[in-house]
Design a protein around this motif. Structure first.
Motif, PDB file in Angstrom:
ATOM      1  N   VAL A 149      35.882  68.894  34.186  1.00  0.00           N
ATOM      2  CA  VAL A 149      35.716  69.336  32.801  1.00  0.00           C
ATOM      3  C   VAL A 149      35.495  68.160  31.861  1.00  0.00           C
ATOM      4  O   VAL A 149      34.705  68.240  30.909  1.00  0.00           O
ATOM      5  CB  VAL A 149      36.944  70.165  32.377  1.00  0.00           C
ATOM      6  CG1 VAL A 149      36.987  70.353  30.873  1.00  0.00           C
ATOM      7  CG2 VAL A 149      36.928  71.528  33.067  1.00  0.00           C
ATOM      8  N   MET A 150      36.176  67.045  32.125  1.00  0.00           N
ATOM      9  CA  MET A 150      36.118  65.892  31.224  1.00  0.00           C
ATOM     10  C   MET A 150      34.984  64.927  31.573  1.00  0.00           C
ATOM     11  O   MET A 150      34.833  63.894  30.920  1.00  0.00           O
ATOM     12  CB  MET A 150      37.453  65.141  31.251  1.00  0.00           C
ATOM     13  CG  MET A 150      38.661  65.973  30.837  1.00  0.00           C
ATOM     14  SD  MET A 150      38.602  66.552  29.131  1.00  0.00           S
ATOM     15  CE  MET A 150      38.986  65.022  28.258  1.00  0.00           C
ATOM     16  N   ASP A 151      34.196  65.240  32.602  1.00  0.00           N
ATOM     17  CA  ASP A 151      33.096  64.357  32.999  1.00  0.00           C
ATOM     18  C   ASP A 151      32.159  64.123  31.811  1.00  0.00           C
ATOM     19  O   ASP A 151      31.747  65.080  31.146  1.00  0.00           O
ATOM     20  CB  ASP A 151      32.321  64.979  34.160  1.00  0.00           C
ATOM     21  CG  ASP A 151      31.389  63.988  34.836  1.00  0.00           C
ATOM     22  OD1 ASP A 151      30.433  63.528  34.172  1.00  0.00           O
ATOM     23  OD2 ASP A 151      31.605  63.677  36.012  1.00  0.00           O
ATOM     24  N   PRO A 152      31.818  62.876  31.528  1.00  0.00           N
ATOM     25  CA  PRO A 152      30.963  62.612  30.363  1.00  0.00           C
ATOM     26  C   PRO A 152      29.559  63.186  30.487  1.00  0.00           C
ATOM     27  O   PRO A 152      28.886  63.406  29.486  1.00  0.00           O
ATOM     28  CB  PRO A 152      30.925  61.076  30.294  1.00  0.00           C
ATOM     29  CG  PRO A 152      31.347  60.609  31.644  1.00  0.00           C
ATOM     30  CD  PRO A 152      32.286  61.634  32.168  1.00  0.00           C
ATOM     31  N   GLU A 153      29.094  63.431  31.722  1.00  0.00           N
ATOM     32  CA  GLU A 153      27.803  64.085  31.912  1.00  0.00           C
ATOM     33  C   GLU A 153      28.054  65.549  32.275  1.00  0.00           C
ATOM     34  O   GLU A 153      28.540  65.854  33.364  1.00  0.00           O
ATOM     35  CB  GLU A 153      27.001  63.411  33.031  1.00  0.00           C
ATOM     36  CG  GLU A 153      25.607  63.983  33.196  1.00  0.00           C
ATOM     37  CD  GLU A 153      24.837  63.311  34.320  1.00  0.00           C
ATOM     38  OE1 GLU A 153      23.776  63.849  34.703  1.00  0.00           O
ATOM     39  OE2 GLU A 153      25.297  62.264  34.829  1.00  0.00           O
ATOM     40  N   PRO A 154      27.777  66.485  31.387  1.00  0.00           N
ATOM     41  CA  PRO A 154      28.160  67.884  31.600  1.00  0.00           C
ATOM     42  C   PRO A 154      27.532  68.486  32.856  1.00  0.00           C
ATOM     43  O   PRO A 154      26.400  68.157  33.228  1.00  0.00           O
ATOM     44  CB  PRO A 154      27.651  68.588  30.337  1.00  0.00           C
ATOM     45  CG  PRO A 154      27.463  67.508  29.326  1.00  0.00           C
ATOM     46  CD  PRO A 154      27.103  66.281  30.099  1.00  0.00           C
ATOM     47  N   PHE A 155      28.274  69.380  33.482  1.00  0.00           N
ATOM     48  CA  PHE A 155      27.756  70.137  34.619  1.00  0.00           C
ATOM     49  C   PHE A 155      27.083  71.412  34.120  1.00  0.00           C
ATOM     50  O   PHE A 155      27.401  71.919  33.040  1.00  0.00           O
ATOM     51  CB  PHE A 155      28.888  70.484  35.590  1.00  0.00           C
ATOM     52  CG  PHE A 155      29.420  69.294  36.327  1.00  0.00           C
ATOM     53  CD1 PHE A 155      28.777  68.821  37.453  1.00  0.00           C
ATOM     54  CD2 PHE A 155      30.559  68.633  35.887  1.00  0.00           C
ATOM     55  CE1 PHE A 155      29.256  67.708  38.138  1.00  0.00           C
ATOM     56  CE2 PHE A 155      31.046  67.521  36.551  1.00  0.00           C
ATOM     57  CZ  PHE A 155      30.392  67.059  37.680  1.00  0.00           C
ATOM     58  N   ASP A 156      26.181  71.935  34.931  1.00  0.00           N
ATOM     59  CA  ASP A 156      25.562  73.222  34.629  1.00  0.00           C
ATOM     60  C   ASP A 156      26.463  74.380  35.036  1.00  0.00           C
ATOM     61  O   ASP A 156      26.413  75.458  34.436  1.00  0.00           O
ATOM     62  CB  ASP A 156      24.219  73.354  35.356  1.00  0.00           C
ATOM     63  CG  ASP A 156      23.209  72.317  34.900  1.00  0.00           C
ATOM     64  OD1 ASP A 156      23.119  72.076  33.682  1.00  0.00           O
ATOM     65  OD2 ASP A 156      22.520  71.734  35.763  1.00  0.00           O
ATOM     66  N   ALA A 157      27.255  74.164  36.069  1.00  0.00           N
ATOM     67  CA  ALA A 157      28.184  75.189  36.544  1.00  0.00           C
ATOM     68  C   ALA A 157      29.247  74.512  37.392  1.00  0.00           C
ATOM     69  O   ALA A 157      28.997  73.480  38.027  1.00  0.00           O
ATOM     70  CB  ALA A 157      27.452  76.257  37.359  1.00  0.00           C
ATOM     71  N   ILE A 158      30.447  75.099  37.404  1.00  0.00           N
ATOM     72  CA  ILE A 158      31.545  74.570  38.208  1.00  0.00           C
ATOM     73  C   ILE A 158      32.035  75.676  39.137  1.00  0.00           C
ATOM     74  O   ILE A 158      32.394  76.772  38.681  1.00  0.00           O
ATOM     75  CB  ILE A 158      32.708  74.067  37.331  1.00  0.00           C
ATOM     76  CG1 ILE A 158      32.218  72.998  36.350  1.00  0.00           C
ATOM     77  CG2 ILE A 158      33.828  73.498  38.201  1.00  0.00           C
ATOM     78  CD1 ILE A 158      33.288  72.508  35.386  1.00  0.00           C
ATOM     79  N   ALA A 159      32.014  75.412  40.446  1.00  0.00           N
ATOM     80  CA  ALA A 159      32.564  76.330  41.438  1.00  0.00           C
ATOM     81  C   ALA A 159      34.041  75.983  41.617  1.00  0.00           C
ATOM     82  O   ALA A 159      34.370  74.888  42.070  1.00  0.00           O
ATOM     83  CB  ALA A 159      31.812  76.193  42.763  1.00  0.00           C
ATOM     84  N   VAL A 160      34.922  76.888  41.236  1.00  0.00           N
ATOM     85  CA  VAL A 160      36.344  76.583  41.118  1.00  0.00           C
ATOM     86  C   VAL A 160      37.149  77.348  42.166  1.00  0.00           C
ATOM     87  O   VAL A 160      37.182  78.587  42.154  1.00  0.00           O
ATOM     88  CB  VAL A 160      36.867  76.936  39.709  1.00  0.00           C
ATOM     89  CG1 VAL A 160      38.319  76.479  39.554  1.00  0.00           C
ATOM     90  CG2 VAL A 160      35.998  76.303  38.623  1.00  0.00           C
ATOM     91  N   GLU A 161      37.766  76.628  43.087  1.00  0.00           N
ATOM     92  CA  GLU A 161      38.700  77.246  44.026  1.00  0.00           C
ATOM     93  C   GLU A 161      40.072  77.320  43.373  1.00  0.00           C
ATOM     94  O   GLU A 161      40.591  76.310  42.881  1.00  0.00           O
ATOM     95  CB  GLU A 161      38.785  76.449  45.325  1.00  0.00           C
ATOM     96  CG  GLU A 161      39.803  77.035  46.300  1.00  0.00           C
ATOM     97  CD  GLU A 161      39.955  76.245  47.586  1.00  0.00           C
ATOM     98  OE1 GLU A 161      41.069  76.251  48.145  1.00  0.00           O
ATOM     99  OE2 GLU A 161      38.974  75.615  48.027  1.00  0.00           O
ATOM    100  N   LEU A 162      40.676  78.507  43.384  1.00  0.00           N
ATOM    101  CA  LEU A 162      41.971  78.712  42.741  1.00  0.00           C
ATOM    102  C   LEU A 162      42.983  79.252  43.755  1.00  0.00           C
ATOM    103  O   LEU A 162      42.764  80.308  44.365  1.00  0.00           O
ATOM    104  CB  LEU A 162      41.846  79.689  41.572  1.00  0.00           C
ATOM    105  CG  LEU A 162      40.991  79.206  40.390  1.00  0.00           C
ATOM    106  CD1 LEU A 162      40.815  80.317  39.375  1.00  0.00           C
ATOM    107  CD2 LEU A 162      41.610  77.978  39.743  1.00  0.00           C
TER     108      LEU A 162
END
Length: 495
Positions: A175-188
């Motif tokens: 989330v805090m990466d300075p280069e934004p992602f287009d989408a995050i696949a999140v394992e919960l």
């Protein structure tokens, strides 16, 4: 608590006013460090507590050194995790492994201090504009494979995507990466979901639910409820397992956003609003315009097979769930196929080790509970099963009863092997069962040798222990490595 819950409600982006918020971070593991770092960056006052004292030169000591430089206050030792400190605390951010019954967390709850997990914090640390959508995955088994398949598909579609959460990168780092992602696949995990309330994923999936971590949650119902939180607030699609009706019930009970659809995945022929299998083709009847009369081809079994001679059913199920999540995000069928074709499973997950005298040896050391072992066993017609380890109170009765018709024989190892032996005696009394009593790590050669003695040409010798590994090995990876090494020594004796 004197900070007030009203202020916390306003903390919905990294641009909100975090300055001066006094936060206690419970645990200095990877997620605790990421939480403390992010909070300090936004101007919060951070106190980190951990019952352990860092060993000189350890990763924990390095984390502590960095946080001290950033002006965090660090408190180590059992006394600091047994109760809340006497001074003001506005918020507790806990590492996912800390159970609600942990004394400090129980003390915080009784005092009315809000408790967030690092996933909840990450959601609230997203940028106000341009935040990457989250595609979330939970389930008792298959989460990691599905998330990694999903990431491969997203990247094949030209997206800057990452696997995060309970696998890969800590979610706060993504989330805090300075280069934004287009989408995050999140394992919960169920632990992470327990401590999360605000997440609003673009699409979400619960792959399956079977008894696990009941000791942490306090009951099976509480564990299921935690899994169901993955669907809360979903925008576009809730993906459920048609063959696990409990997952569909969780969708029905979820409070989702207006217009959100329920999409099933099945190993059978898909009905409208489902993805499924026709012959050896993964077919989409959910995200196509004429879904009542037509389907889109997403991939074939050949795309999933890789170097293996066949495809395990649960791998197909994982691929269907990943494809449905990607389609909900807007990925086209060609990218789904390309991503699944490019996917490489992690070690110790249905990994073909060798074929010796027409007998295949397969490492699924990651099958650390009965539900995972059942999925692994179902992939093969005739199996010599290597099982046992730490069952952690899990019931193996259904597993053994259902697997018995396909078993050629069983080799048991590990501390809780007697429980499996008793179930085998009830459900398959005539089946050859070899008990390897030693629990040191050097016994795997004997285990493999005994399994080979039971196998016939065309059989599979399958390490799918249905149990944790720590009675004999550092982790399931070390157990799988020991199995593979023993098999390869057998394949090339004297070398």
């Amino acid at each position: 608590m004197t900070g007030g819950t009203d202020r916390l409600r306003e903390l919905t982006s990294r641009e909100a006013d975090w300055a001066g918020l006094r936060v206690l971070v419970a645990g200095l593991g990877v997620s605790g460090f990421a939480a403390a770092d992010a909070l300090l960056d936004r101007g919060a006052e951070v106190v980190v507590v951990d019952g352990r004292t860092p060993e000189p030169g350890s990763e924990m000591a390095e984390r502590a050194r960095i946080l001290e430089i950033l002006d965090a206050e660090l408190r180590f030792g059992a006394d600091h995790v047994s109760r809340m400190p006497s001074e003001r605390v506005d918020l507790v951010v806990t590492s996912p492994g800390w159970a609600p019954t942990q004394p400090l967390l129980a003390d915080a709850a009784s005092a009315g201090v809000p408790i967030w997990g690092e996933v909840e914090l990450a959601w609230r640390m997203r940028p106000l504009e341009g935040a990457a959508p989250w595609l979330t995955v939970t389930g008792t088994n298959g989460k990691t494979t599905t998330v990694q398949m999903l990431t491969s598909i997203l990247r094949a579609a030209g997206k800057r995507a990452i696997s995060a959460g309970n696998v890969g990168t800590p979610i706060l780092e993504a989330v805090m990466d300075p280069e934004p992602f287009d989408a995050i696949a999140v394992e919960l995990s169920s632990f992470q979901l327990h401590w999360s309330d605000s997440i609003r994923p673009q699409a979400s999936a619960c792959l399956n639910v079977a008894p696990d971590h009941v000791d942490w949650h306090g009951s099976y119902d509480a564990y299921v409820a935690a899994k169901g939180k993955v669907y809360q607030g979903t925008e576009i699609a809730c993906i459920y397992n048609v063959d696990d009706p409990q997952t569909e019930r969780l969708v029905e009970e979820a409070d989702v956003q207006e217009g959100c659809r329920a999409i099933g995945f099945t190993l059978g022929t898909p009905a409208p609003s489902m993805v499924g299998v026709v012959g050896e083709v993964l077919a989409d009847r959910a995200f196509v315009e004429q879904r009542r009369h037509a389907a889109a081809e997403l991939a074939s079994f050949e795309d999933l097979r890789g170097d293996a001679p066949d495809v395990a059913p649960h791998l197909v199920a994982n691929a269907l769930a990943a494809a449905a999540l990607a389609r909900a995000h807007g990925v086209d069928p060609a990218a789904v196929r390309a991503g699944l074709r490019a996917f490489q499973p992690e070690a110790h997950r249905i990994a073909h080790v060798a074929t010796i005298d027409e007998v295949r040896y397969v490492d699924d050391s990651k099958a650390t509970n009965p539900h995972a072992a059942a999925a692994s066993l179902a992939a093969y017609e005739h199996v010599v099963w290597i099982a046992g380890g730490l069952l952690k109170g899990a019931d193996v009765e259904d597993l053994v009863r259902d697997a018995a018709p396909r078993l050629r024989g069983v080799v048991l190892m590990g501390r809780d092997r007697a429980a499996i032996a008793q179930a085998l005696a009830r459900h398959a009394p005539d089946l050859p069962v070899i008990d390897v009593a030693e629990t040191d790590t050097g016994t795997m050669d004997r285990v493999v040798s005994q399994a080979a003695s039971l196998a016939q040409p065309g059989d599979v010798v399958l390490l799918a222990p249905a149990a944790a590994s720590m009675d004999m090995f550092v982790n399931y990876g070390a157990r799988g490595d020991a199995f593979a090494e023993a098999v390869l020594r057998r394949a090339a004796p004297g070398e």
